[in-house]
Design a protein around this motif. Structure first.
Motif, short mmCIF file in Angstrom:
data_model
loop_
_atom_site.label_atom_id
_atom_site.label_comp_id
_atom_site.label_asym_id
_atom_site.label_seq_id
_atom_site.Cartn_x
_atom_site.Cartn_y
_atom_site.Cartn_z
N CYS A 179 0.83 -1.34 -0.02
CA CYS A 179 0.10 -0.07 0.07
C CYS A 179 0.97 1.45 -0.18
O CYS A 179 0.35 2.50 -0.66
CB CYS A 179 -1.04 0.06 1.34
N VAL A 180 2.14 1.23 0.60
CA VAL A 180 2.94 2.38 0.55
C VAL A 180 3.38 2.70 -0.68
O VAL A 180 3.60 3.63 -1.27
CB VAL A 180 4.05 2.12 1.60
N ALA A 181 3.71 1.43 -1.50
CA ALA A 181 4.36 1.49 -2.95
C ALA A 181 3.29 1.89 -3.79
O ALA A 181 3.37 2.64 -5.02
CB ALA A 181 4.93 0.06 -3.15
N TYR A 182 1.93 1.57 -3.53
CA TYR A 182 0.77 1.98 -4.55
C TYR A 182 -0.37 2.60 -3.49
O TYR A 182 -1.40 2.05 -3.11
CB TYR A 182 0.00 0.77 -4.95
N PRO A 183 -0.03 4.03 -3.47
CA PRO A 183 -1.06 4.63 -2.43
C PRO A 183 -2.30 4.93 -3.00
O PRO A 183 -3.28 5.17 -2.18
CB PRO A 183 -0.23 6.27 -2.04
N LYS A 184 -2.51 4.76 -4.45
CA LYS A 184 -3.95 4.87 -4.97
C LYS A 184 -4.61 3.78 -5.25
O LYS A 184 -5.51 4.01 -6.08
CB LYS A 184 -3.58 6.09 -5.95
N LYS A 185 -3.85 2.57 -4.91
CA LYS A 185 -4.57 1.42 -5.68
C LYS A 185 -5.03 0.45 -4.42
O LYS A 185 -4.23 0.21 -3.27
CB LYS A 185 -3.27 0.49 -6.17
N PRO A 186 -6.26 0.12 -4.43
CA PRO A 186 -6.89 -0.69 -3.09
C PRO A 186 -6.20 -2.14 -3.18
O PRO A 186 -5.77 -2.66 -4.25
CB PRO A 186 -8.46 -0.72 -3.44
N LEU A 187 -6.14 -2.52 -2.15
CA LEU A 187 -5.54 -3.99 -1.73
C LEU A 187 -6.18 -5.06 -2.66
O LEU A 187 -5.48 -6.01 -3.21
CB LEU A 187 -5.54 -4.58 -0.45
N SER A 188 -7.58 -5.05 -3.19
CA SER A 188 -8.22 -5.84 -3.85
C SER A 188 -7.53 -5.91 -5.19
O SER A 188 -7.79 -7.16 -5.88
CB SER A 188 -9.75 -5.38 -3.76
N LYS A 189 -7.18 -4.67 -5.76
CA LYS A 189 -6.50 -4.87 -7.03
C LYS A 189 -5.06 -5.31 -7.31
O LYS A 189 -4.54 -5.50 -8.24
CB LYS A 189 -6.44 -3.26 -7.52
N MET A 190 -4.58 -5.85 -5.97
CA MET A 190 -3.21 -6.48 -5.76
C MET A 190 -3.13 -7.90 -5.84
O MET A 190 -2.34 -8.44 -5.90
CB MET A 190 -2.41 -5.70 -5.10
N LYS A 191 -4.47 -8.52 -5.69
CA LYS A 191 -4.60 -9.78 -5.30
C LYS A 191 -4.05 -10.80 -6.72
O LYS A 191 -4.28 -10.34 -7.61
CB LYS A 191 -5.75 -10.38 -4.83
N GLY A 192 -3.60 -11.77 -6.31
CA GLY A 192 -3.13 -12.56 -7.62
C GLY A 192 -1.76 -12.58 -7.69
O GLY A 192 -0.77 -12.26 -6.72
#
Length: 400
Positions: free
Chosen positions: A125-138
């Motif tokens: 989340c620090v690396a991607y401050p504008k991206k929700p966790l749900s978009k990082m799954k997989g």
């Protein structure tokens, strides 16, 4: 499982295995003492870490040695101690707020797999401050570098200190999902057995069985390499040698150290070769009912191994031969059955049951679909199963 889906899964797994040598896997640098951490933080040009842990760890006084080391090194820190078993998106959001408000620039994960998963997700989340966790799954959704991450395992089980995975539960849906990306591998892992001495017997047992599950699932899968097989065999041998010692004598530092090494080696094995249906089903149980992951794995392991049948027989027999459970002239089928029986006996001696009382019949179809979606096509299991076939494991675990 439909033939076309099976073919797709096996092709996917084959391609992934062929790509393994090209992927940026790495192992964290190993530290053997918590007192080394301040030097690492300073050398990395960081100033203020956030410690991600849980209230149980703090109440046991396990964080005292870390706090003392940071104070002696004159390093200021923030403390997030609200991580729960099967960490949630709310946990990650709270930790992120603290990280920002306290102007932190690095992360120390202190605890079991839950604290480390929360810390890894925080880093993402620090690396991607504008991206929700749900978009990082997989797989491979996090490619940016995360802040310096130091992992201090207080249990000998998850191996999360060496893996690229963070498993998070959505606070609203209770759906549990994995984030698998190389930047999440910690830069340093502190294998200090002294911090595991206060573990209760039940946690010692279930986390030890968790490590065994990692080693076994990694070994019997279809994406092994010479290195991962070596790690899995070494972990299995150490666990079978020492798990009863640490269970009965929690202050045995040598045995505790061996179990930490075993968990680390098992983590190195499964982060490359992946796991199987034990984990897929266990994750669904953790998300829905908050069943501790190590406990769910321990209960499920023999059921799933039996369901694999002939497809896992040869490799299970090799595990039995390797730990000298049976002689090498023992027939393969008999050796495999002996290994599964050993796991059942191990569970009994460690006080681990065979059921999950929380399971509700009306939830099974939904949970099996979650397990199917997690496992297929990624996990290179010996025998492919679809959601309908996975339902039997939930029924086996229900209290009669």
């Amino acid at each position: 499982m439909f033939v076309i889906k099976k073919i797709y899964c096996r092709i996917f797994q084959k391609i992934f295995k062929l790509a393994l040598p090209l992927l940026p896997y790495r192992e964290p640098d190993i530290l053997e003492n918590i007192s080394d951490i301040p030097e690492i933080i300073i050398k990395s040009q960081c100033k203020k870490p956030i410690i991600v842990t849980d209230k149980g760890i703090v109440s046991l006084g396990l964080t005292n040695s870390l706090i003392e080391a940071l104070n002696q090194g004159k390093i200021d820190f923030a403390l997030y101690d609200k991580t729960v078993s099967n960490p949630t998106t709310d946990n990650v959001a709270e930790a992120l707020d603290l990280y920002k408000n306290q102007n932190c620039d690095c992360i120390i994960a202190f605890g079991g797999g839950s604290s480390m998963d929360c810390a890894k997700a925080l880093g993402a989340c620090v690396a991607y401050p504008k991206k929700p966790l749900s978009k990082m799954k997989g797989i491979l959704k996090v490619v940016r570098k995360i802040p310096l991450l130091i992992a201090i395992p207080t249990t000998a089980g998850t191996g999360s200190e060496t893996t690229l995975a963070a498993v998070i539960t959505d606070s609203n849906t209770r759906h549990k999902y994995a984030i698998n990306s190389f930047p999440l591998i910690p830069r340093y892992a502190v294998l200090d057995a002294k911090v595991t001495l206060s573990l209760p017997k039940s946690i010692t047992a279930t986390t030890g069985m968790d490590a065994l599950t990692h080693a076994v699932e990694a070994y019997i899968g279809g994406s092994t390499t010479k290195k991962t097989r070596k790690f899995a065999l070494l972990a299995t041998r150490l666990i079978c040698k020492q798990i009863f010692t640490v269970y009965e004598d929690g202050n045995n530092l040598e045995a505790r150290n061996d179990m930490l090494k075993a968990a680390y080696f098992a983590g190195c094995a499964f982060t490359r070769s992946y796991v199987g249906y034990v984990h897929a089903v266990a994750h669904s149980l953790g998300g829905a009912y908050n069943v501790p992951h190590g406990l769910a794995n321990a209960i499920l392991l023999p059921y799933v191994l039996e369901a694999y049948g002939k497809t896992a027989e040869k490799k299970l027999a090799k595990l039995a031969y390797h730990i000298h459970l049976v002689s090498e002239i023992t027939p393969q089928e008999e050796a495999a059955k002996a290994f599964i029986q050993m796991i059942k006996d191990m569970k009994t001696q460690l006080g681990i049951g065979n059921t999950v009382k929380e399971i509700k019949k009306e939830d099974i179809s939904r949970l099996s679909k979650y397990a199917d979606k997690e496992a297929n096509p990624l996990y290179p299991v010996p025998k492919l199963m679809n959601a309908k076939e996975l339902e039997k494991f939930y029924y086996q675990l229900m209290e009669k």
